[in-house]
Design a protein around this motif. Structure first.
Motif, PDB file in Angstrom:
ATOM      1  N   LYS A  40       0.834  -1.158  -0.050  1.00 52.32           N
ATOM      2  CA  LYS A  40       0.044  -0.024  -0.170  1.00 52.32           C
ATOM      3  C   LYS A  40       0.905   1.206   0.008  1.00 52.32           C
ATOM      4  CE  LYS A  40      -3.712  -2.360   0.266  1.00 52.32           C
ATOM      5  NZ  LYS A  40      -4.846  -2.417  -0.924  1.00 52.32           N
ATOM      6  N   SER A  41       2.054   1.123  -0.115  1.00 50.39           N
ATOM      7  CA  SER A  41       3.063   2.383  -0.071  1.00 50.39           C
ATOM      8  C   SER A  41       2.834   3.205  -1.255  1.00 50.39           C
ATOM      9  CB  SER A  41       4.393   1.856  -0.050  1.00 50.39           C
ATOM     10  OG  SER A  41       4.775   1.230  -1.279  1.00 50.39           O
ATOM     11  N   ARG A  42       2.521   2.772  -2.404  1.00 55.21           N
ATOM     12  CA  ARG A  42       2.136   3.800  -3.521  1.00 55.21           C
ATOM     13  C   ARG A  42       0.923   4.274  -3.094  1.00 55.21           C
ATOM     14  NH1 ARG A  42       2.815   0.278  -7.829  1.00 55.21           N
ATOM     15  NH2 ARG A  42       4.790   0.906  -8.270  1.00 55.21           N
ATOM     16  N   ASP A  43      -0.192   3.505  -2.570  1.00 56.81           N
ATOM     17  CA  ASP A  43      -1.250   4.337  -2.485  1.00 56.81           C
ATOM     18  C   ASP A  43      -1.247   5.583  -1.637  1.00 56.81           C
ATOM     19  OD1 ASP A  43      -2.610   2.266  -4.105  1.00 56.81           O
ATOM     20  OD2 ASP A  43      -2.995   1.071  -2.368  1.00 56.81           O
ATOM     21  N   ILE A  44      -0.517   5.283  -0.636  1.00 56.07           N
ATOM     22  CA  ILE A  44      -0.108   6.394   0.853  1.00 56.07           C
ATOM     23  C   ILE A  44       0.570   7.531  -0.073  1.00 56.07           C
ATOM     24  CG2 ILE A  44       0.912   6.988   2.682  1.00 56.07           C
ATOM     25  CD1 ILE A  44       0.155   4.066   3.470  1.00 56.07           C
ATOM     26  N   LEU A  45       1.706   7.383  -0.628  1.00 60.68           N
ATOM     27  CA  LEU A  45       2.482   8.451  -1.270  1.00 60.68           C
ATOM     28  C   LEU A  45       1.928   9.067  -2.516  1.00 60.68           C
ATOM     29  CD1 LEU A  45       6.246   6.739  -0.868  1.00 60.68           C
ATOM     30  CD2 LEU A  45       4.962   8.221   0.534  1.00 60.68           C
ATOM     31  N   ALA A  46       0.974   8.387  -3.075  1.00 57.61           N
ATOM     32  CA  ALA A  46       0.322   9.202  -4.023  1.00 57.61           C
ATOM     33  C   ALA A  46      -0.385   9.954  -3.855  1.00 57.61           C
ATOM     34  CB  ALA A  46      -0.426   8.051  -5.153  1.00 57.61           C
ATOM     35  N   GLN A  47      -1.006  10.156  -2.745  1.00 60.48           N
ATOM     36  CA  GLN A  47      -1.868  11.089  -2.116  1.00 60.48           C
ATOM     37  C   GLN A  47      -1.184  12.192  -1.528  1.00 60.48           C
ATOM     38  OE1 GLN A  47      -5.368  10.792  -2.281  1.00 60.48           O
ATOM     39  NE2 GLN A  47      -4.831   8.949  -3.190  1.00 60.48           N
ATOM     40  N   LEU A  48       0.094  12.165  -1.323  1.00 61.85           N
ATOM     41  CA  LEU A  48       0.890  13.338  -1.025  1.00 61.85           C
ATOM     42  C   LEU A  48       1.749  14.022  -1.942  1.00 61.85           C
ATOM     43  CD1 LEU A  48       1.748  11.313   2.253  1.00 61.85           C
ATOM     44  CD2 LEU A  48       0.093  13.197   1.934  1.00 61.85           C
ATOM     45  N   THR A  49       1.754  13.536  -3.094  1.00 63.97           N
ATOM     46  CA  THR A  49       2.572  13.901  -4.222  1.00 63.97           C
ATOM     47  C   THR A  49       1.957  14.227  -5.536  1.00 63.97           C
ATOM     48  OG1 THR A  49       4.763  14.035  -5.259  1.00 63.97           O
ATOM     49  CG2 THR A  49       3.623  11.680  -4.912  1.00 63.97           C
ATOM     50  N   ASP A  50       2.456  15.257  -6.430  1.00 63.68           N
ATOM     51  CA  ASP A  50       1.973  15.351  -7.822  1.00 63.68           C
ATOM     52  C   ASP A  50       2.834  14.383  -8.723  1.00 63.68           C
ATOM     53  OD1 ASP A  50       0.216  17.078  -7.064  1.00 63.68           O
ATOM     54  OD2 ASP A  50       1.358  18.806  -7.326  1.00 63.68           O
ATOM     55  N   ALA A  51       3.775  13.848  -8.199  1.00 59.02           N
ATOM     56  CA  ALA A  51       4.916  13.118  -9.243  1.00 59.02           C
ATOM     57  C   ALA A  51       4.081  11.558  -9.232  1.00 59.02           C
ATOM     58  CB  ALA A  51       6.170  12.786  -8.366  1.00 59.02           C
ATOM     59  N   ASP A  52       4.354  11.135 -10.496  1.00 57.11           N
ATOM     60  CA  ASP A  52       3.878  10.119 -11.071  1.00 57.11           C
ATOM     61  C   ASP A  52       4.710   8.862 -10.575  1.00 57.11           C
ATOM     62  OD1 ASP A  52       2.801   7.771 -12.407  1.00 57.11           O
ATOM     63  OD2 ASP A  52       3.253   8.529 -14.351  1.00 57.11           O
ATOM     64  N   LEU A  53       3.990   8.119  -9.531  1.00 56.99           N
ATOM     65  CA  LEU A  53       4.611   6.892  -8.724  1.00 56.99           C
ATOM     66  C   LEU A  53       4.311   5.717  -9.434  1.00 56.99           C
ATOM     67  CD1 LEU A  53       4.344   8.358  -5.140  1.00 56.99           C
ATOM     68  CD2 LEU A  53       6.130   8.663  -6.787  1.00 56.99           C
ATOM     69  N   SER A  54       3.664   5.764 -10.444  1.00 55.69           N
ATOM     70  CA  SER A  54       3.540   4.222 -11.064  1.00 55.69           C
ATOM     71  C   SER A  54       4.492   3.644 -11.562  1.00 55.69           C
ATOM     72  CB  SER A  54       2.858   4.560 -12.538  1.00 55.69           C
ATOM     73  OG  SER A  54       3.559   5.225 -13.434  1.00 55.69           O
ATOM     74  N   PRO A 103      10.129  15.441  10.790  1.00 56.28           N
ATOM     75  CA  PRO A 103       8.915  15.108  11.747  1.00 56.28           C
ATOM     76  C   PRO A 103       7.467  15.480  10.875  1.00 56.28           C
ATOM     77  CG  PRO A 103      10.614  16.640  12.819  1.00 56.28           C
ATOM     78  CD  PRO A 103      11.047  16.560  11.168  1.00 56.28           C
ATOM     79  N   ALA A 104       7.594  16.761  10.017  1.00 55.27           N
ATOM     80  CA  ALA A 104       6.293  16.753   9.424  1.00 55.27           C
ATOM     81  C   ALA A 104       6.009  15.852   8.278  1.00 55.27           C
ATOM     82  CB  ALA A 104       6.293  18.501   8.833  1.00 55.27           C
ATOM     83  N   LEU A 105       7.023  15.550   7.464  1.00 59.29           N
ATOM     84  CA  LEU A 105       6.810  14.377   6.459  1.00 59.29           C
ATOM     85  C   LEU A 105       6.239  13.273   7.302  1.00 59.29           C
ATOM     86  CD1 LEU A 105       7.267  13.319   3.582  1.00 59.29           C
ATOM     87  CD2 LEU A 105       9.565  12.986   4.088  1.00 59.29           C
ATOM     88  N   TYR A 106       7.103  12.824   8.318  1.00 59.12           N
ATOM     89  CA  TYR A 106       6.564  11.536   8.849  1.00 59.12           C
ATOM     90  C   TYR A 106       5.107  11.692   9.347  1.00 59.12           C
ATOM     91  CZ  TYR A 106       6.007   8.706  13.165  1.00 59.12           C
ATOM     92  OH  TYR A 106       5.934   7.528  13.934  1.00 59.12           O
ATOM     93  N   GLN A 107       4.681  12.876  10.035  1.00 58.27           N
ATOM     94  CA  GLN A 107       3.296  12.944  10.348  1.00 58.27           C
ATOM     95  C   GLN A 107       2.428  12.882   9.082  1.00 58.27           C
ATOM     96  OE1 GLN A 107       1.982  12.962  12.994  1.00 58.27           O
ATOM     97  NE2 GLN A 107       3.569  14.061  14.705  1.00 58.27           N
ATOM     98  N   SER A 108       2.724  13.483   7.967  1.00 60.56           N
ATOM     99  CA  SER A 108       1.970  13.330   6.822  1.00 60.56           C
ATOM    100  C   SER A 108       1.660  11.864   6.397  1.00 60.56           C
ATOM    101  CB  SER A 108       2.453  14.130   5.741  1.00 60.56           C
ATOM    102  OG  SER A 108       2.550  15.512   6.208  1.00 60.56           O
ATOM    103  N   ILE A 109       2.713  11.016   6.265  1.00 63.78           N
ATOM    104  CA  ILE A 109       2.726   9.717   5.885  1.00 63.78           C
ATOM    105  C   ILE A 109       1.809   9.012   6.901  1.00 63.78           C
ATOM    106  CG2 ILE A 109       4.189   7.872   5.491  1.00 63.78           C
ATOM    107  CD1 ILE A 109       6.272   9.632   4.201  1.00 63.78           C
ATOM    108  N   MET A 110       2.152   9.025   8.054  1.00 62.05           N
ATOM    109  CA  MET A 110       1.412   8.520   8.843  1.00 62.05           C
ATOM    110  C   MET A 110      -0.066   8.631   9.151  1.00 62.05           C
ATOM    111  SD  MET A 110       3.607   6.184  10.486  1.00 62.05           S
ATOM    112  CE  MET A 110       2.726   5.541  11.794  1.00 62.05           C
ATOM    113  N   ALA A 111      -0.570   9.788   8.836  1.00 64.90           N
ATOM    114  CA  ALA A 111      -1.818  10.321   8.907  1.00 64.90           C
ATOM    115  C   ALA A 111      -2.511   9.715   7.618  1.00 64.90           C
ATOM    116  CB  ALA A 111      -1.968  11.752   8.797  1.00 64.90           C
ATOM    117  N   GLU A 112      -1.912   9.770   6.557  1.00 67.11           N
ATOM    118  CA  GLU A 112      -2.678   9.086   5.395  1.00 67.11           C
ATOM    119  C   GLU A 112      -2.363   7.636   5.589  1.00 67.11           C
ATOM    120  OE1 GLU A 112      -4.424   9.011   2.002  1.00 67.11           O
ATOM    121  OE2 GLU A 112      -3.830  10.951   2.869  1.00 67.11           O
ATOM    122  N   GLY A 113      -1.425   7.112   6.066  1.00 65.47           N
ATOM    123  CA  GLY A 113      -1.230   5.636   6.350  1.00 65.47           C
ATOM    124  C   GLY A 113      -2.157   5.242   7.100  1.00 65.47           C
TER     125      GLY A 113
END
Length: 806
Positions: free
Chosen positions: A586-600, A642-652
């Protein structure tokens, strides 16, 4: 007076004189040893002189065995008298756990080619005329190689042998300063003269830190007190002139041997006591001792008398309480100094008489061959950085002293002196249940407590509190996603128009194209494996190298030594100094919500790298995975962590995210059959031994170790790195235990885990090439017992890498 020498050795104890002698044996005689007082001053003259080979590692066993083998014939070889007695030694055990340890030690010895073997109480009783077991003694282990030697005679003999081969010794020549010349040579000034040296070796014992400071260097050598008692002569010993074994009782915490017609009794049954914790040793401390601490001996004497009743008849002739040098982990500091070419340390040697021979051998090899026969990474001084402050060193060494005879459980998590290095997530991780440990000074989550699995501090070879929690961490990573703060990741920045050509000479593989990643290996001139690095090419002339945390300083020295004068910049860090691992399907699903980059998978395939923004933070996103799942390593500035971690954990949270630690990381990499530096490969192996030859490109241009690699290509490798599944229920296998075929030792274990995702007890290790076929049965030893195993591919989890490529 001014003079020039190829090598100057500072320190005239057993270690310094052994180095001088070994250099002379190797043909290096343009050498000078400087001693501030008389030879043997410092720790040597008052040392007990025991030479144990019992150790919990191959390196320790090899060092002890090399020592006694060399010293038993030294008196005759250099025509200098040495009192040496080969007595053997036995270690009684009073607990089941100690007997388990002795089974493990027996296995290590067997895999290393030595014969340490377990004993019954009656066998020990029969060996020693004055020792007797009681019903608390369950058994023991025999070290048949141990003996004792006169330390002063040994040192004088080494010095004599070196002198006769052409080396020079200057006594009463205290070093007053050390300075480096622009051409790389060293100016060593003493109270009497000035010497220009091509190479300097700091063998100054508990003065090691002061000598390092003179050269503008730091090394965490501190001094502790250690005491033993020599009794008055005893008539019973006079009437019994025959030799009998030394006794080391680790549960009562004493060692006891004959000293002429008296007993010598030493003990570690007290907390470590630092000497001179503020300013280090005074300049005039030579043959002095510390005040007696009678209470320390009396604390164990009563329990000792139970097993050696003759001691009750003995009065005390003298107490010897002297200084002993320690490094923070109680292992020697032997090898090149960080950032100072041609300056070596050979100091912080806790058992200097035992290890002095091996250190002399190693230093001679460093200087004459540029590499050593044995892998000395565990002794490399560069395992400690600036973070190893005097306060830390005193606290940690004192704890090690107190644990000298404690059972060395593999997951003992020492707390003294911590924390010293931590990421901005330290407090947050602790508050969420992280059980923190230390790697190269860095605080890192080892595992996370749950309501069902709390850190009780229980230590065991069988089952520890973290096992169930780590299994769940691994399963959640496999089913959903896990996040790990990888604090202290070794990172090097390589930039410039000559960067690609430079890296091509350093590494044995080809260099990746821009936007791509490759794992590659650095080889020694003899074609052995020095280290590894993940090479991420950010653009044509910009690279990020990521390597083992513990190898930071040693690998930077290695890279720096091959740096060209122009066209390349090498930095021992990177602006993106923090690192988060985000792993799982599920890592791609989480990170895709936090970036405009194409993670396909098409835009960001496996083994690719891109500089993107995640949660509005600049990140170097690397599609690599040490755990065998779809995932990213995100390299980010610590200030943004810290802020990046919080964003990933919240989405995760929407996907059931978990946090995982180093124990889970290690378990999952073993399931994948991935090598670990320091456990599964090092400087004693070729790429062909380790099953890593596919990473080399011998047909490319010149690189370090190429000629040796080509020669290795044309002959069968001695060893074969394999995977095994333990097919009968067993405890977790331990490193260095033997692998057997028809009860014959054919190899040894390097890593093991109970794989949560595979449900298998898995072992990685080396066998003599051709001794076990794929699918064939064999055995392994664990804690002295034998268990069935079957050979299979090291990669037991997703061997086709489909999950990582998705």
């Amino acid at each position: 007076m001014k003079s020039h020498k190829r090598v100057v050795v500072i320190g005239g104890g057993a270690v310094g004189c052994s180095i001088l002698y070994h250099l002379a044996l190797a043909g290096v005689t343009d050498t000078l040893l400087l001693e501030r007082d008389e030879l043997t001053s410092g720790s040597t003259w008052h040392a007990a002189g025991n030479i144990p080979t019992y150790a919990t590692s191959w390196l320790g066993m090899r060092a002890g065995n090399y020592g006694w083998q060399m010293y038993k014939d030294l008196a005759e070889k250099v025509d200098s008298p040495i009192t040496y007695r080969h007595t053997g030694a036995f270690w009684p055990a009073h607990t089941k756990e100690r007997m388990e340890l002795f089974g493990h030690i027996e296995g290590i010895a067997r895999s290393a080619g030595f014969d340490l073997h377990r004993l019954s109480p009656s066998e020990m009783d029969a060996m020693h005329p004055f020792w007797s077991p009681d019903d608390t003694v369950l058994g023991g282990i025999m070290d048949p190689y141990e003996g004792d030697i006169d330390p002063s005679q040994l040192t004088q003999a080494l010095a004599k042998g070196a002198r006769e081969l052409g080396a020079e010794v200057r006594r009463f020549s205290p070093v007053t300063s050390i300075a480096r010349k622009p051409n790389g040579e060293w100016i060593v000034s003493t109270a009497n003269d000035e010497i220009t040296a091509e190479i300097v070796i700091n063998a100054a014992g508990f003065y090691g830190a002061k000598i390092a400071e003179m050269a503008g260097l730091k090394t965490p050598v501190i001094t502790l007190e250690h005491q033993y008692l020599v009794t008055e002569p005893l008539a019973a010993l006079e009437e019994h002139p025959e030799l009998f074994p030394l006794v080391r009782d680790p549960d009562i915490r004493f060692y006891l041997r004959r000293e002429r017609n008296a007993f010598l009794l030493g003990s570690y049954a007290h907390a470590g006591r630092p000497a001179w914790p503020e300013d280090g040793p005074p300049d005039d401390f030579a043959h002095q001792l510390f005040p007696d601490s009678v209470e320390d001996i009396l604390e164990v004497l009563e329990d000792t008398i139970v097993h050696v009743p003759l001691l009750a008849e003995a009065g005390a002739q003298r107490f010897v309480n002297g200084p002993i040098a320690y490094a923070p982990d109680a292992l020697p500091l032997v090898g090149p100094s960080a950032g100072a070419p041609n300056f070596y340390h050979a100091t912080g040697v806790q058992i200097g008489i035992t290890h002095s021979a091996a250190i002399g051998k190693a230093m001679a090899e460093w200087i004459t061959e540029g590499e050593t026969e044995w892998d000395l990474a565990a002794w490399d001084p560069r395992r400690f950085g600036e973070w190893a402050t005097p306060d830390y060193a005193h606290a940690r060494a004192s704890e090690h002293y107190d644990l000298q005879y404690a059972i060395p459980y593999p997951h003992r998590n020492m707390a003294s002196g911590r924390p010293v290095q931590r990421t901005p997530l330290y407090e947050q991780l602790k508050s969420s249940g992280a059980v923190m440990g230390q790697i190269a000074g860095w605080e890192r989550a080892f595992w996370f407590e749950t309501n069902e699995c709390l850190d009780t501090g229980k230590l065991s070879f069988i089952e520890e509190p973290w096992h169930a929690a780590v299994r769940q961490e691994c399963l959640t990573v496999a089913e959903s996603v896990g996040v790990m703060d990888h604090g202290g990741f070794t990172k090097f920045t390589v930039e410039g128009p000559g960067a690609e050509a430079y890296l091509d000479r350093v590494f044995c593989g080809t260099i990746p194209k821009p936007g791509r990643i490759k794992l590659s290996y650095m080889l020694t001139p003899k074609g052995r494996i020095w280290s590894e690095a993940t090479i991420a090419r950010l653009s044509n002339d910009r690279f990020l190298l990521c390597g083992p945390t513990l190898a930071n300083l040693r690998d930077f020295d290695w890279l720096n030594a091959m740096l060209p004068e122009h066209g390349v910049t090498l930095s021992p860090s990177h602006a993106k100094d923090g690192a988060l691992m985000v792993m799982g399907p599920k890592s791609r699903d989480i990170l895709a919500q936090l970036t405009d980059a194409d993670l396909s998978a098409e835009a960001a395939p496996w083994m690719s790298v891109a500089e993107i923004q995640i949660a509005d933070f600049d990140v170097i996103a690397m599609r690599v995975s040490y755990v065998g799942e779809l995932g990213w390593e995100l390299h980010v500035a610590s200030s943004d962590l810290p802020a990046l971690y919080q964003s990933i954990m919240a989405e995760g949270a929407k996907f059931g995210v978990t946090q995982f630690g180093s124990y889970a990381l290690n378990s999952m990499r073993i399931e994948k059959g991935y090598h670990g530096w320091g456990s599964d490969f090092g400087t004693e192996y070729t790429l062909f031994d380790a099953g890593l030859s596919a990473f080399a490109r011998p047909d490319k241009g010149d690189f370090q170790g190429k000629s040796a690699l080509l020669n290795q290509q044309n002959s069968a490798a001695e060893w074969e790195w394999v995977g095994l599944e333990v097919t009968t229920p067993s405890p977790w296998p331990l490193a260095s235990e033997p692998i057997l075929k028809e009860n014959q030792n054919v190899g040894y274990i390097t890593s093991a885990t109970h794989g949560a995702r595979t449900g298998k007890m898995l072992v990685l290790g080396y066998i003599q090439r051709g001794t076990i076929a794929m699918g064939e049965q064999c055995e392994i030893c664990v804690l002295g017992e034998t268990y069935q195993a079957t050979r299979h591919s090291p990669a037991q989890y997703d061997p086709q890498n489909k999950r990582m490529r998705q």
